[in-house]
Enzyme design. Structure first.
Site, PDB file in Angstrom:
ATOM      1  N   THR A 195      32.174  42.203  29.466  1.00 20.30           N
ATOM      2  CA  THR A 195      31.455  42.245  28.193  1.00 20.30           C
ATOM      3  C   THR A 195      30.677  40.948  28.013  1.00 20.30           C
ATOM      4  O   THR A 195      31.176  39.865  28.365  1.00 20.30           O
ATOM      5  CB  THR A 195      32.427  42.452  27.009  1.00 20.30           C
ATOM      6  OG1 THR A 195      31.691  42.476  25.780  1.00 20.30           O
ATOM      7  CG2 THR A 195      33.471  41.356  26.933  1.00 20.30           C
ATOM      8  N   HIS A 233      49.783  40.067  30.149  1.00 25.22           N
ATOM      9  CA  HIS A 233      50.728  39.157  30.790  1.00 25.22           C
ATOM     10  C   HIS A 233      51.981  39.887  31.268  1.00 25.22           C
ATOM     11  O   HIS A 233      52.814  39.307  31.976  1.00 25.22           O
ATOM     12  CB  HIS A 233      51.117  38.049  29.800  1.00 25.22           C
ATOM     13  CG  HIS A 233      51.536  36.773  30.455  1.00 25.22           C
ATOM     14  ND1 HIS A 233      51.530  36.588  31.817  1.00 25.22           N
ATOM     15  CD2 HIS A 233      51.989  35.604  29.919  1.00 25.22           C
ATOM     16  CE1 HIS A 233      51.954  35.358  32.102  1.00 25.22           C
ATOM     17  NE2 HIS A 233      52.245  34.749  30.962  1.00 25.22           N
TER      18      HIS A 233
END
Length: 417
Positions: free
Chosen positions: A335, A388
């Protein structure tokens, strides 16, 4: 009669909202001519006429939700539009008695209000008879309501109260969580589109389900900009498309994904799904909201192929012409907030993907060179958000460094090293 039905909308999409009728009852249409726009949680698409003829009936109004296969109206095949096929309400609009006229107007007014417009009028306590419709056949559309309110008309005439001699202190009451707030004379309350609702839900879902962390780096754009300046005219003349920065970043991302496959993976329950293909989503801002069309098999495409495909997808995204399949199945997203002037941001994951790269504004900054001298360099901050739960700090930081190295030494991208 031939039914006008809601077509198959795509994988996992079962309903849509009637955004806009392009034709009215009594209108003549050709086969495959666009009749109505449907808005789903992913894209806006048109329903075309299944046969030539005249629209005999519209059964679902604007703003209503419909499912796949629902009947939207009927076409009288082979018919020719004429006055006798227009709705009879126009004949009934000329009664002699005043009482009859009032009754007809009340009956005639209802079809001019789509559910979305009716809700705006009710929420703002407006008198529909005072609003001039500019839509097809005098239909009141949202813009008419908005213009009426901007002129200072907020409450129906019969419900207005005399203004107090002295301004009264505002009285507020505590709002319960989730309670709908009423819009006032200086505000506008418009329902969220299906696409905007889905964007909101998906972003919130990403924050709730993933352990999102963001790592940052910066990249010197000097070499890419010099390469682009030297060859952009020749590139455009040969390939018919401009050489932008996005193809370099897509190539850099693909090279890094090959080295760190977990960044290209996704979580499925208690399993990790590793992808052996590189389908890169490219975020595009449209008037309807943010959409992410996918450049498939980007590892097998040339710079020119990538630039041409991104341009095509971006143009059709802004025109609302993308298909469902073109926005599904991406493995990683890029993006670029820099086109709007963003210097730094933390992008949110495009679930079920596990990582996203944010590009930003190129800005001249003083940099210390290896020999200790200072130079003004065109620098860009990069931000990589990742899940994560499956991507550790080592992989995320190393991945972003590989992207940086590829951009700063673009010959490596061309040699795929």
């Amino acid at each position: 009669m031939t039914d006008i039905t809601v077509p198959t909308l795509g994988e996992s999409v079962s309903e849509a909202i009637i955004a806009k009728w392009l034709k009215s009852e009594g209108d003549a249409v050709e086969a495959d001519e666009a009749l109505v726009e449907l808005e789903t949680d992913k894209v806006t698409l048109e329903v075309n006429a299944p046969a030539a003829g005249v629209i005999a009936k519209i059964t679902v109004g604007e703003g209503e939700t419909v499912e796949v296969g629902a009947i939207l109206g009927e076409i009288k095949a082979g018919a020719v539009a004429n006055d006798s096929q227009k709705p009879e309400k126009k004949e009934a609009a000329k009664p002699a008695a005043k009482a009859e006229k009032t009754e007809v107007v009340e009956e005639d007014e209802a079809p001019k209000l789509s559910p979305a417009v009716r809700k705006m009028i009710e929420d703002n306590k407006l008198d529909a008879s005072q609003i001039k419709g500019t839509g097809k056949d005098g239909r009141i559309i949202k813009e008419d309501v908005i213009n009426y309110m901007e002129q200072g008309n907020s409450v129906a005439p019969e419900t207005k109260s005399p203004a107090p001699a002295t301004p009264a202190a505002p009285v507020s009451s505590p709002k319960l969580e989730g309670e709908s707030r009423q819009a006032g004379a200086r505000e506008e309350k418009v329902p969220m589109t299906k696409l905007r609702q889905t964007i909101a839900n998906r972003l919130k879902e990403a924050q709730h389900t993933a352990a999102i962390l963001t790592t940052f780096n910066e990249v010197d754009m000097t070499n890419v900009m010099a390469l682009r300046k030297e060859y952009k005219d020749y590139f455009e003349k040969k390939h018919g498309v401009k050489l932008g920065f996005m193809s370099f970043f897509v190539k850099a991302v693909v090279n890094a994904l090959k080295e760190f496959p977990v960044v290209n993976a996704e979580i499925s329950g208690t399993d990790i799904i590793y992808k052996n293909h590189y389908d890169i989503g490219v975020a595009v801002s449209t008037p309807q909201g943010l959409v992410v069309p996918v450049v498939r098999d980007a590892d097998q495409k040339s710079f020119a192929d990538i630039e041409a495909e991104i341009m095509d997808l971006g143009t059709r995204a802004r025109d609302g012409k993308l298909s469902m399949s073109e926005m599904q199945g991406g493995t990683f997203t890029v993006t670029n907030g820099g086109v709007f002037g963003s210097l730094m941001s933390t992008p949110i994951l495009n679930t079920p993907q596990s990582a996203i790269l944010g590009m930003h504004k190129i800005q001249q900054r003083p940099m210390v060179m290896p020999d200790g001298s200072l130079e003004a360099r065109p620098m860009m901050y990069l931000a990589m958000s990742y899940d994560h739960r499956i991507i550790d700090g080592r992989e995320s930081v190393s991945f972003l460094v590989r992207v940086k190295e590829g951009i700063e030494d673009p010959q490596r991208l061309m040699l795929d090293i």
